[in-house]
Motif scaffolding. Structure first.
Motif, PDB file in Angstrom:
ATOM      1  N   ALA A  99       0.857  -1.186   0.000  1.00  0.00           N
ATOM      2  CA  ALA A  99       0.000   0.000   0.000  1.00  0.00           C
ATOM      3  C   ALA A  99       0.892   1.234   0.000  1.00  0.00           C
ATOM      4  CB  ALA A  99      -0.930   0.001   1.210  1.00  0.00           C
ATOM      5  N   TYR A 100       1.377   1.593  -1.186  1.00  0.00           N
ATOM      6  CA  TYR A 100       2.228   2.762  -1.359  1.00  0.00           C
ATOM      7  C   TYR A 100       2.091   3.234  -2.799  1.00  0.00           C
ATOM      8  CZ  TYR A 100       5.317  -0.966  -3.083  1.00  0.00           C
ATOM      9  OH  TYR A 100       5.833  -2.045  -3.751  1.00  0.00           O
ATOM     10  N   CYS A 101       2.616   4.411  -3.083  1.00  0.00           N
ATOM     11  CA  CYS A 101       2.414   4.969  -4.423  1.00  0.00           C
ATOM     12  C   CYS A 101       3.435   6.053  -4.723  1.00  0.00           C
ATOM     13  CB  CYS A 101       1.002   5.550  -4.554  1.00  0.00           C
ATOM     14  SG  CYS A 101       0.669   6.911  -3.404  1.00  0.00           S
ATOM     15  N   VAL A 102       3.459   6.445  -5.979  1.00  0.00           N
ATOM     16  CA  VAL A 102       4.214   7.609  -6.455  1.00  0.00           C
ATOM     17  C   VAL A 102       3.211   8.752  -6.585  1.00  0.00           C
ATOM     18  CG1 VAL A 102       5.604   8.563  -8.321  1.00  0.00           C
ATOM     19  CG2 VAL A 102       5.766   6.123  -7.758  1.00  0.00           C
ATOM     20  N   SER A 103       3.563   9.924  -6.072  1.00  0.00           N
ATOM     21  CA  SER A 103       2.644  11.062  -6.099  1.00  0.00           C
ATOM     22  C   SER A 103       3.369  12.308  -6.588  1.00  0.00           C
ATOM     23  CB  SER A 103       2.080  11.309  -4.690  1.00  0.00           C
ATOM     24  OG  SER A 103       1.223  12.426  -4.676  1.00  0.00           O
ATOM     25  N   VAL A 104       2.868  12.904  -7.676  1.00  0.00           N
ATOM     26  CA  VAL A 104       3.486  14.103  -8.254  1.00  0.00           C
ATOM     27  C   VAL A 104       2.405  15.105  -8.648  1.00  0.00           C
ATOM     28  CG1 VAL A 104       4.955  15.044 -10.081  1.00  0.00           C
ATOM     29  CG2 VAL A 104       5.409  12.752  -9.176  1.00  0.00           C
ATOM     30  N   GLY A 105       2.515  16.319  -8.130  1.00  0.00           N
ATOM     31  CA  GLY A 105       1.598  17.385  -8.505  1.00  0.00           C
ATOM     32  C   GLY A 105       2.355  18.552  -9.110  1.00  0.00           C
ATOM     33  N   LEU A 106       1.696  19.313  -9.963  1.00  0.00           N
ATOM     34  CA  LEU A 106       2.285  20.511 -10.549  1.00  0.00           C
ATOM     35  C   LEU A 106       1.498  21.726 -10.072  1.00  0.00           C
ATOM     36  CD1 LEU A 106       4.269  21.914 -12.536  1.00  0.00           C
ATOM     37  CD2 LEU A 106       2.490  21.648 -14.299  1.00  0.00           C
ATOM     38  N   MET A 107       2.224  22.689  -9.498  1.00  0.00           N
ATOM     39  CA  MET A 107       1.593  23.912  -9.033  1.00  0.00           C
ATOM     40  C   MET A 107       1.902  25.063  -9.980  1.00  0.00           C
ATOM     41  SD  MET A 107       1.856  23.812  -4.877  1.00  0.00           S
ATOM     42  CE  MET A 107       0.420  24.898  -4.766  1.00  0.00           C
ATOM     43  N   ASP A 108       0.873  25.830 -10.292  1.00  0.00           N
ATOM     44  CA  ASP A 108       0.999  27.079 -11.038  1.00  0.00           C
ATOM     45  C   ASP A 108       0.734  28.177 -10.021  1.00  0.00           C
ATOM     46  OD1 ASP A 108       0.837  29.301 -12.634  1.00  0.00           O
ATOM     47  OD2 ASP A 108      -0.613  28.469 -14.041  1.00  0.00           O
ATOM     48  N   ASP A 110       0.062  29.345  -6.600  1.00  0.00           N
ATOM     49  CA  ASP A 110      -0.457  28.700  -5.394  1.00  0.00           C
ATOM     50  C   ASP A 110      -1.493  27.619  -5.688  1.00  0.00           C
ATOM     51  OD1 ASP A 110       1.086  30.382  -3.780  1.00  0.00           O
ATOM     52  OD2 ASP A 110      -0.467  31.928  -3.750  1.00  0.00           O
ATOM     53  N   GLU A 111      -1.698  27.291  -6.952  1.00  0.00           N
ATOM     54  CA  GLU A 111      -2.759  26.374  -7.335  1.00  0.00           C
ATOM     55  C   GLU A 111      -2.201  25.106  -7.960  1.00  0.00           C
ATOM     56  OE1 GLU A 111      -6.910  26.568  -9.932  1.00  0.00           O
ATOM     57  OE2 GLU A 111      -5.208  27.835 -10.522  1.00  0.00           O
ATOM     58  N   VAL A 112      -2.700  23.955  -7.521  1.00  0.00           N
ATOM     59  CA  VAL A 112      -2.336  22.692  -8.165  1.00  0.00           C
ATOM     60  C   VAL A 112      -3.162  22.549  -9.436  1.00  0.00           C
ATOM     61  CG1 VAL A 112      -2.068  20.207  -7.895  1.00  0.00           C
ATOM     62  CG2 VAL A 112      -1.962  21.681  -5.876  1.00  0.00           C
ATOM     63  N   VAL A 113      -2.490  22.333 -10.567  1.00  0.00           N
ATOM     64  CA  VAL A 113      -3.185  22.266 -11.851  1.00  0.00           C
ATOM     65  C   VAL A 113      -3.093  20.897 -12.517  1.00  0.00           C
ATOM     66  CG1 VAL A 113      -2.993  24.744 -12.290  1.00  0.00           C
ATOM     67  CG2 VAL A 113      -1.170  23.193 -13.079  1.00  0.00           C
ATOM     68  N   LEU A 114      -2.265  20.019 -11.947  1.00  0.00           N
ATOM     69  CA  LEU A 114      -2.041  18.714 -12.559  1.00  0.00           C
ATOM     70  C   LEU A 114      -1.535  17.765 -11.488  1.00  0.00           C
ATOM     71  CD1 LEU A 114      -1.412  16.759 -15.009  1.00  0.00           C
ATOM     72  CD2 LEU A 114       0.775  17.948 -15.210  1.00  0.00           C
ATOM     73  N   VAL A 218      -5.001  16.484  -4.265  1.00  0.00           N
ATOM     74  CA  VAL A 218      -5.900  17.639  -4.188  1.00  0.00           C
ATOM     75  C   VAL A 218      -6.578  17.908  -5.526  1.00  0.00           C
ATOM     76  CG1 VAL A 218      -5.895  20.165  -4.014  1.00  0.00           C
ATOM     77  CG2 VAL A 218      -4.894  18.797  -2.195  1.00  0.00           C
ATOM     78  N   ILE A 219      -5.809  17.976  -6.595  1.00  0.00           N
ATOM     79  CA  ILE A 219      -6.406  18.274  -7.905  1.00  0.00           C
ATOM     80  C   ILE A 219      -7.265  17.106  -8.378  1.00  0.00           C
ATOM     81  CG2 ILE A 219      -4.326  17.479  -9.151  1.00  0.00           C
ATOM     82  CD1 ILE A 219      -6.749  20.288 -10.265  1.00  0.00           C
ATOM     83  N   ILE A 220      -6.899  15.882  -8.021  1.00  0.00           N
ATOM     84  CA  ILE A 220      -7.689  14.717  -8.429  1.00  0.00           C
ATOM     85  C   ILE A 220      -9.043  14.726  -7.724  1.00  0.00           C
ATOM     86  CG2 ILE A 220      -7.768  12.196  -8.475  1.00  0.00           C
ATOM     87  CD1 ILE A 220      -4.665  12.264  -8.692  1.00  0.00           C
TER      88      ILE A 220
END
Length: 267
Positions: A99-108, A110-114, A218-220
């Motif tokens: 029970a683990y994962c890779v997690s990557v978000g892109l912020m523009d 102050d906002e997560v967009v991807l 968050v974005i998901i």
């Protein structure tokens, strides 16, 4: 910027790094574990996975900076920044719990967009970008339509280094136990969030979190139709150290339940 194309490329990268992590887990030895702090564990797998992500992300978006758990690159971009947890659920990983994962978000700004969250054990790639909806592999996902807390399954994370609010937290847990279908604790905030997004959980709450634990999720959740806030119902959920995520319908009840006990004297 073509967020759809960037998401596709990010998914490929996360799948590749996830495959590396899963393979390393097959022969992992606990002697390689390091402690960054009390119950704050890291291994060569976390570090190598993060290096692979940083190298790949530099090619995808050269102008972007980074917020990384293991400090591989701490250069901040003027506008865009990747927020990376190479192995969310490290404690699970080192104990052989899948029970683990890779997690990557892109912020523009102050906002997560991807964001992408890839679970290599279930071969599930959750992803979303602003305005594009949320997906698991090739299928669109949405939060559940459960109307009330009594109809919901709630996820959380247990304190593991700061135990100052343990008694209040236990009271919150007790209230949720009696007001919902039950409580689950997976050990990966990123998985908890995407499970809210796809309707497996109606809600999730946790405190003492870092930005890399939640940015992608968050974005998901947002694109799946969910609601996010801090325990007070407002504030920055990425860098705010605490989060409540839900299908929206149960959010007021979750905030009320947490508010009855949180940071209040124990009777």
């Amino acid at each position: 910027m073509n967020l759809n194309q960037l998401a596709n490329n990010l998914n490929i990268l996360c799948r590749s790094v996830g495959a590396f992590i899963k393979k390393e887990g097959e022969g992992f030895e606990r002697s390689s574990i390091e402690q960054k702090g009390f119950n704050d564990l890291v291994s060569y797998v976390d570090k190598e996975a993060e290096q692979k992500l940083v190298e790949g992300l530099r090619q995808l978006l050269p102008e972007a900076g980074f917020v990384t758990e293991e400090g591989t690159d701490t250069t901040r971009g003027e506008r865009f920044n990747w927020v990376i947890d190479p192995l969310d659920g490290t404690t699970n990983f080192i104990h052989g719990l899948p029970a683990y994962c890779v997690s990557v978000g892109l912020m523009d700004g102050d906002e997560v967009v991807l964001g992408t969250v890839f679970d290599p054990n279930r071969d599930e790639c959750f992803w979303a970008y602003k305005g594009g909806g949320a997906f698991c592999n090739g299928s669109s996902i949405k939060v559940s339509d459960a109307p009330a807390l009594k109809d919901g399954l709630i996820a959380t994370g247990f304190p593991y280094f700061d135990f100052g609010l343990t008694q209040q937290y236990l009271q919150v847990l007790g209230a949720f136990m009696s007001r919902s279908h039950g409580i689950r604790r997976i050990g990966s905030a990123a998985l908890d969030l995407v499970y809210v997004a796809c309707g497996r959980f109606e809600g999730f709450f946790e405190y003492n979190l870092n930005a890399w634990d939640v940015a992608a999720g968050v974005i998901i959740v947002q694109e799946a139709g969910g609601r996010l806030s801090k325990f007070t119902g407002e504030g920055d959920v990425v860098f705010g150290r605490e989060i409540v995520a839900s299908n929206g319908s149960v959010h007021p009840e979750m905030l009320q339940t947490i508010g009855e006990f949180w940071k209040k004297p124990v009777a």
